[in-house]
Design an enzyme around this catalytic site. Sequence first.
Site, PDB file in Angstrom:
ATOM      1  N   CYS A 102       0.839  -1.193   0.000  1.00 31.12           N
ATOM      2  CA  CYS A 102       0.000   0.000   0.000  1.00 31.12           C
ATOM      3  C   CYS A 102       0.879   1.249   0.000  1.00 31.12           C
ATOM      4  CB  CYS A 102      -0.921   0.014   1.222  1.00 31.12           C
ATOM      5  SG  CYS A 102      -2.021  -1.415   1.270  1.00 31.12           S
ATOM      6  N   VAL A 237     -17.752   0.251   6.350  1.00 28.60           N
ATOM      7  CA  VAL A 237     -19.103  -0.262   6.065  1.00 28.60           C
ATOM      8  C   VAL A 237     -19.185  -1.694   6.576  1.00 28.60           C
ATOM      9  CG1 VAL A 237     -20.814  -0.737   4.291  1.00 28.60           C
ATOM     10  CG2 VAL A 237     -19.279   1.220   4.047  1.00 28.60           C
TER      11      VAL A 237
END
Length: 259
Positions: A102, A237
């Site tokens: 990342c 979420v």
Amino acid sequence: MTVPMFKKVRCIKLDAEGAKSGLHEVIDEVPEAVFVNGRHAMTAMMSPSDLEDFVTGYLFTEQIIKSAEEIESIRIETNRISVITKNLFKVLGPKKTILSGCGGAASFIDTEKLPRILPGQPFPVDLIRKTTVEVLDSELHTVTGGIHVVGLASEAGIITRSEDIGRHNALDRVIGYGLKKGTDFSRTFAICSGRISSEMVRKCLVAGIPVIVSRGATTTLAVQIAEQNGVCIIGFVRSAKMNIYTHPERISGIPSPLQ
């Protein structure tokens, strides 16, 4: 032909009962060198699948091409993708290696030069929840524990999804797929399994995707760029929970927040 995404690797497994030798499924990571009109554009460390979608999306989000129609041909060989554009004198940026880690590499982000997404019809909050669960349901992740998932969806449902060791690569793939299919990105939202970084937001801005959703976190720079340029960021979420960081007007059905 389906490309295998993992290999079984020998390891020593420890648990409460002790140690034993065995095999575990490990995600494949390979270098793919991209050449555009004979020039080396970059090398990506990635999962070896849907390479045509990846290179189409990458060239688009890096603004090397403006549409899929600018590509004359794509030739895929072992660890090499050769692209010929209709404009053989297309100018490329500096070469770089996109790491699977990342934040391994990213384009320089000048927020003043990025597109701004105009207001549009909001997406229902229940649609965001439902589609996120569907996109991120990955058998490959269950087996290996080492893959990112990115999907592109609309109110009509999931358009496409991609699995890769790098979420940036997977996002390029779904954008490339949508580009080839003539998708109206202004009526779509992106879903990813990992952190929403500034580079993920930049790619959505170039494509014109107004909402990006994750079951994970985001970064301050991603929030800053999204706020300035019209992207709604939704993080964490999970079940009934979610955090809407920017442009909540792009989501309908949100209860009024408590003061």
